[in-house]
Motif scaffolding. Structure first.
Motif, PDB file in Angstrom:
ATOM      1  N   HIS A 135      27.283  30.274  80.633  1.00  0.00           N
ATOM      2  CA  HIS A 135      27.911  28.980  80.340  1.00  0.00           C
ATOM      3  C   HIS A 135      27.634  28.417  78.911  1.00  0.00           C
ATOM      4  O   HIS A 135      28.448  28.153  78.236  1.00  0.00           O
ATOM      5  N   ARG A 136      26.470  29.136  78.415  1.00  0.00           N
ATOM      6  CA  ARG A 136      26.109  28.723  77.075  1.00  0.00           C
ATOM      7  C   ARG A 136      27.054  29.356  76.053  1.00  0.00           C
ATOM      8  O   ARG A 136      27.501  28.966  74.865  1.00  0.00           O
ATOM      9  N   HIS A 137      27.298  30.769  76.263  1.00  0.00           N
ATOM     10  CA  HIS A 137      28.074  31.419  75.200  1.00  0.00           C
ATOM     11  C   HIS A 137      29.654  31.660  75.485  1.00  0.00           C
ATOM     12  O   HIS A 137      30.025  32.005  74.758  1.00  0.00           O
ATOM     13  N   GLU A 138      29.826  31.292  76.659  1.00  0.00           N
ATOM     14  CA  GLU A 138      31.587  31.624  77.071  1.00  0.00           C
ATOM     15  C   GLU A 138      32.432  31.013  76.249  1.00  0.00           C
ATOM     16  O   GLU A 138      33.435  31.540  75.617  1.00  0.00           O
ATOM     17  N   LYS A 139      31.961  29.797  75.837  1.00  0.00           N
ATOM     18  CA  LYS A 139      33.128  28.811  75.099  1.00  0.00           C
ATOM     19  C   LYS A 139      33.284  29.227  73.571  1.00  0.00           C
ATOM     20  O   LYS A 139      34.504  29.501  72.961  1.00  0.00           O
ATOM     21  N   SER A 140      32.102  30.096  73.017  1.00  0.00           N
ATOM     22  CA  SER A 140      32.284  30.422  71.749  1.00  0.00           C
ATOM     23  C   SER A 140      33.038  31.666  71.896  1.00  0.00           C
ATOM     24  O   SER A 140      34.205  32.228  71.048  1.00  0.00           O
ATOM     25  N   PHE A 141      33.030  32.492  72.950  1.00  0.00           N
ATOM     26  CA  PHE A 141      33.671  33.642  73.101  1.00  0.00           C
ATOM     27  C   PHE A 141      35.152  33.551  73.492  1.00  0.00           C
ATOM     28  O   PHE A 141      35.940  34.154  72.835  1.00  0.00           O
ATOM     29  N   GLU A 142      35.570  32.225  73.976  1.00  0.00           N
ATOM     30  CA  GLU A 142      36.922  32.095  74.500  1.00  0.00           C
ATOM     31  C   GLU A 142      37.425  31.566  73.157  1.00  0.00           C
ATOM     32  O   GLU A 142      38.801  31.728  73.070  1.00  0.00           O
ATOM     33  N   LEU A 143      36.868  30.872  72.401  1.00  0.00           N
ATOM     34  CA  LEU A 143      37.514  30.255  71.170  1.00  0.00           C
ATOM     35  C   LEU A 143      37.797  31.183  70.399  1.00  0.00           C
ATOM     36  O   LEU A 143      38.916  31.024  69.592  1.00  0.00           O
ATOM     37  N   SER A 144      37.104  32.393  70.236  1.00  0.00           N
ATOM     38  CA  SER A 144      37.731  33.488  69.351  1.00  0.00           C
ATOM     39  C   SER A 144      39.028  34.391  69.736  1.00  0.00           C
ATOM     40  O   SER A 144      39.664  34.710  69.011  1.00  0.00           O
ATOM     41  N   ASP A 182      38.443  57.232  80.522  1.00  0.00           N
ATOM     42  CA  ASP A 182      37.342  58.188  80.192  1.00  0.00           C
ATOM     43  C   ASP A 182      36.331  57.696  79.223  1.00  0.00           C
ATOM     44  O   ASP A 182      35.098  57.918  79.203  1.00  0.00           O
ATOM     45  N   GLU A 183      36.793  56.511  78.435  1.00  0.00           N
ATOM     46  CA  GLU A 183      35.751  55.858  77.708  1.00  0.00           C
ATOM     47  C   GLU A 183      36.251  54.200  77.488  1.00  0.00           C
ATOM     48  O   GLU A 183      37.372  54.052  77.471  1.00  0.00           O
ATOM     49  N   LEU A 184      35.194  53.446  77.885  1.00  0.00           N
ATOM     50  CA  LEU A 184      35.343  52.103  77.666  1.00  0.00           C
ATOM     51  C   LEU A 184      34.824  51.724  76.237  1.00  0.00           C
ATOM     52  O   LEU A 184      33.808  51.772  75.717  1.00  0.00           O
ATOM     53  N   MET A 185      36.013  51.020  75.553  1.00  0.00           N
ATOM     54  CA  MET A 185      35.420  50.390  74.190  1.00  0.00           C
ATOM     55  C   MET A 185      35.812  48.980  74.205  1.00  0.00           C
ATOM     56  O   MET A 185      36.375  48.343  75.060  1.00  0.00           O
ATOM     57  N   VAL A 186      34.627  48.246  73.615  1.00  0.00           N
ATOM     58  CA  VAL A 186      34.415  47.115  73.685  1.00  0.00           C
ATOM     59  C   VAL A 186      34.606  46.331  72.324  1.00  0.00           C
ATOM     60  O   VAL A 186      33.856  46.625  71.566  1.00  0.00           O
ATOM     61  N   HIS A 187      35.090  45.114  72.460  1.00  0.00           N
ATOM     62  CA  HIS A 187      35.057  44.163  71.452  1.00  0.00           C
ATOM     63  C   HIS A 187      34.281  42.841  71.826  1.00  0.00           C
ATOM     64  O   HIS A 187      34.699  42.239  72.965  1.00  0.00           O
ATOM     65  N   VAL A 188      32.943  42.395  71.183  1.00  0.00           N
ATOM     66  CA  VAL A 188      32.282  41.366  71.663  1.00  0.00           C
ATOM     67  C   VAL A 188      32.193  40.096  70.489  1.00  0.00           C
ATOM     68  O   VAL A 188      31.289  40.204  69.890  1.00  0.00           O
ATOM     69  N   PRO A 189      33.343  39.494  70.380  1.00  0.00           N
ATOM     70  CA  PRO A 189      33.434  38.706  69.427  1.00  0.00           C
ATOM     71  C   PRO A 189      32.889  37.080  69.779  1.00  0.00           C
ATOM     72  O   PRO A 189      33.220  36.375  70.229  1.00  0.00           O
ATOM     73  N   VAL A 190      31.502  37.445  69.496  1.00  0.00           N
ATOM     74  CA  VAL A 190      30.639  36.013  70.122  1.00  0.00           C
ATOM     75  C   VAL A 190      29.760  35.752  69.066  1.00  0.00           C
ATOM     76  O   VAL A 190      29.074  36.559  68.216  1.00  0.00           O
ATOM     77  N   TYR A 191      29.403  34.470  68.720  1.00  0.00           N
ATOM     78  CA  TYR A 191      28.564  33.932  67.516  1.00  0.00           C
ATOM     79  C   TYR A 191      27.018  34.313  67.727  1.00  0.00           C
ATOM     80  O   TYR A 191      26.469  35.154  66.920  1.00  0.00           O
ATOM     81  N   SER A 192      26.508  34.481  68.826  1.00  0.00           N
ATOM     82  CA  SER A 192      25.013  34.802  69.218  1.00  0.00           C
ATOM     83  C   SER A 192      24.891  36.365  69.013  1.00  0.00           C
ATOM     84  O   SER A 192      25.613  37.261  69.724  1.00  0.00           O
ATOM     85  N   LEU A 193      24.105  36.796  68.209  1.00  0.00           N
ATOM     86  CA  LEU A 193      23.791  38.273  67.941  1.00  0.00           C
ATOM     87  C   LEU A 193      23.113  38.722  69.154  1.00  0.00           C
ATOM     88  O   LEU A 193      23.271  39.879  69.577  1.00  0.00           O
ATOM     89  N   GLU A 194      22.145  37.905  69.695  1.00  0.00           N
ATOM     90  CA  GLU A 194      21.512  38.504  70.871  1.00  0.00           C
ATOM     91  C   GLU A 194      22.529  38.614  72.182  1.00  0.00           C
ATOM     92  O   GLU A 194      22.279  39.433  72.870  1.00  0.00           O
ATOM     93  N   ALA A 195      23.457  37.710  72.344  1.00  0.00           N
ATOM     94  CA  ALA A 195      24.421  37.671  73.244  1.00  0.00           C
ATOM     95  C   ALA A 195      25.235  39.141  73.174  1.00  0.00           C
ATOM     96  O   ALA A 195      25.498  39.660  74.038  1.00  0.00           O
ATOM     97  N   ARG A 196      25.724  39.239  71.768  1.00  0.00           N
ATOM     98  CA  ARG A 196      26.307  40.710  71.809  1.00  0.00           C
ATOM     99  C   ARG A 196      25.305  41.767  71.915  1.00  0.00           C
ATOM    100  O   ARG A 196      25.943  42.804  72.522  1.00  0.00           O
ATOM    101  N   LYS A 197      24.191  41.841  71.599  1.00  0.00           N
ATOM    102  CA  LYS A 197      23.421  43.043  71.673  1.00  0.00           C
ATOM    103  C   LYS A 197      23.149  43.302  73.069  1.00  0.00           C
ATOM    104  O   LYS A 197      23.200  44.233  73.831  1.00  0.00           O
ATOM    105  N   ASN A 198      23.199  41.921  74.042  1.00  0.00           N
ATOM    106  CA  ASN A 198      22.533  42.149  75.345  1.00  0.00           C
ATOM    107  C   ASN A 198      23.909  42.598  76.045  1.00  0.00           C
ATOM    108  O   ASN A 198      23.901  43.824  77.065  1.00  0.00           O
ATOM    109  N   THR A 199      24.934  42.352  75.655  1.00  0.00           N
ATOM    110  CA  THR A 199      26.212  42.850  76.306  1.00  0.00           C
ATOM    111  C   THR A 199      26.364  44.444  76.299  1.00  0.00           C
ATOM    112  O   THR A 199      26.779  45.186  77.008  1.00  0.00           O
TER     113      THR A 199
END
Length: 338
Positions: free
Chosen positions: A242-251, A312-329
């Motif tokens: 809930h804390r990080h999803e809106k930052s993610f959605e606004l991107s 065969d391969e999952l590629m991910v783009h993680v546009p979120v403000y929090s560095l911790e949230a990105r690394k956790n993903t």
């Protein structure tokens, strides 16, 4: 299952490109430590909110900071450059990091009309092949033996140096609509589909079956390989999500706006979605253009996608403000699939 990262080097609000490039160095090394197969950088012209403008330079820089992971461009916008220059650049990168260089063949402009005209120095685009497949043929010919005997007449008598012996950059056909899948099969290239662009969210699995069934082995790939690219956010708990999803959605809602930086969770919280915003987000989640959730929620979704498209391969783009949230993903995905 292999994992990869697609990075646009989006700036956080108040962050400088220099700071972002240095921060990304740590992210690249972290992804490598988790066992990710590759890390790609985008090419976007006229976007001050992105530090990824010249991806081949980022590849060279981060190659010096890594040992095993492949690095590449997702993609190189080939309409702006000579096939000879592209081949020479990527063969040079191959000499720098042998066996670790990818070339994403992008047929889009990666910028607006003004940037397109500026990159061509005001000359109109004269490419007779609207999908630029002829240009791709020239690039591939120059990459393989340095002398494009099978290329168009302009390139048959030139040599693409340096000579990298048996080391060849690995070319991928990029797609966002599915139209290029059969060309990738014909040329014996990997196929990377960017689902989060949203141009063809309802793409049929039949497109990827046809790519596999029609694939012709080449010096680049001896078997077909499908990479699917998603926007993903994974959090440990619902509260954290809930804390990080809106930052993610606004991107996503600001996608394509040159000045749109990634905003902090606190700043994002004050933004009130319009009905149009809500409808656009619902469409994105329903069509898996965006994927968010806890570990099990996201795994359930991705497992369905993998089964449907034989990924065969999952590629991910993680546009979120929090560095911790990105690394956790990145970490949670590694825990799931590596």
């Amino acid at each position: 299952m292999k994992l990869a990262v697609h990075d646009l080097l989006m700036l956080n609000t108040g962050e400088t490109p220099k700071e972002n490039v240095q921060k990304t160095r740590g992210l690249v090394q972290y992804a490598e430590s988790l066992g990710y197969s590759r890390y790609w950088f985008s090419e976007h012209h006229g976007f001050p909110a992105s530090a990824s403008i010249a991806p081949e330079l980022l590849v060279a820089y981060y190659a010096a900071a890594t040992k095993t992971m492949r690095l590449g461009t997702g993609g190189t916008m080939i309409m702006h450059y000579s096939p000879l220059k592209i081949a020479e650049t990527f063969k040079t990168l191959e000499a720098i990091a042998p066996g670790r260089i990818d070339l994403g063949l992008g047929r889009a402009p990666g910028g607006g009309p003004a940037e397109i005209m500026a990159l061509s120095e005001g000359r109109p685009m004269l490419d007779r092949d609207p999908q630029m497949y002829g240009k791709i043929n020239d690039i591939l010919a120059l990459l393989t033996d340095g002398q494009a005997a099978d290329a168009s007449p302009l390139y048959r008598n030139v040599f693409a140096a340096p000579d990298t012996d048996e080391d060849i950059p690995q070319p991928w056909m990029l797609g966002s609509s599915g139209q290029s899948a059969m060309k990738a099969a014909e040329l014996g290239l990997g196929y990377s589909f960017v689902k989060w662009f949203g141009y063809n969210p309802g793409i049929s699995p039949a497109v990827f079956r046809a790519y596999r069934d029609s694939f012709k082995p080449s010096v680049f790939f001896d078997h077909p390989i499908v990479s699917m690219d998603y926007r993903v956010l994974i959090c440990e708990t619902e509260e954290e999500l809930h804390r990080h999803e809106k930052s993610f959605e606004l991107s996503y809602l600001t996608l394509g706006q040159p000045q749109a930086t990634l905003v902090s969770p606190d700043r994002a919280e004050s933004y009130v979605y319009t009905e149009a915003d809500e409808a656009r987000l619902k469409h994105a989640y329903d069509n898996r253009i965006l994927i968010k959730g806890t570990k099990q929620q996201v795994k359930d979704i991705l497992d369905e996608e993998i089964a449907a498209f034989h990924i065969d391969e999952l590629m991910v783009h993680v546009p979120v403000y929090s560095l911790e949230a990105r690394k956790n993903t990145y970490k949670y995905l590694a825990d799931m699939y590596l």
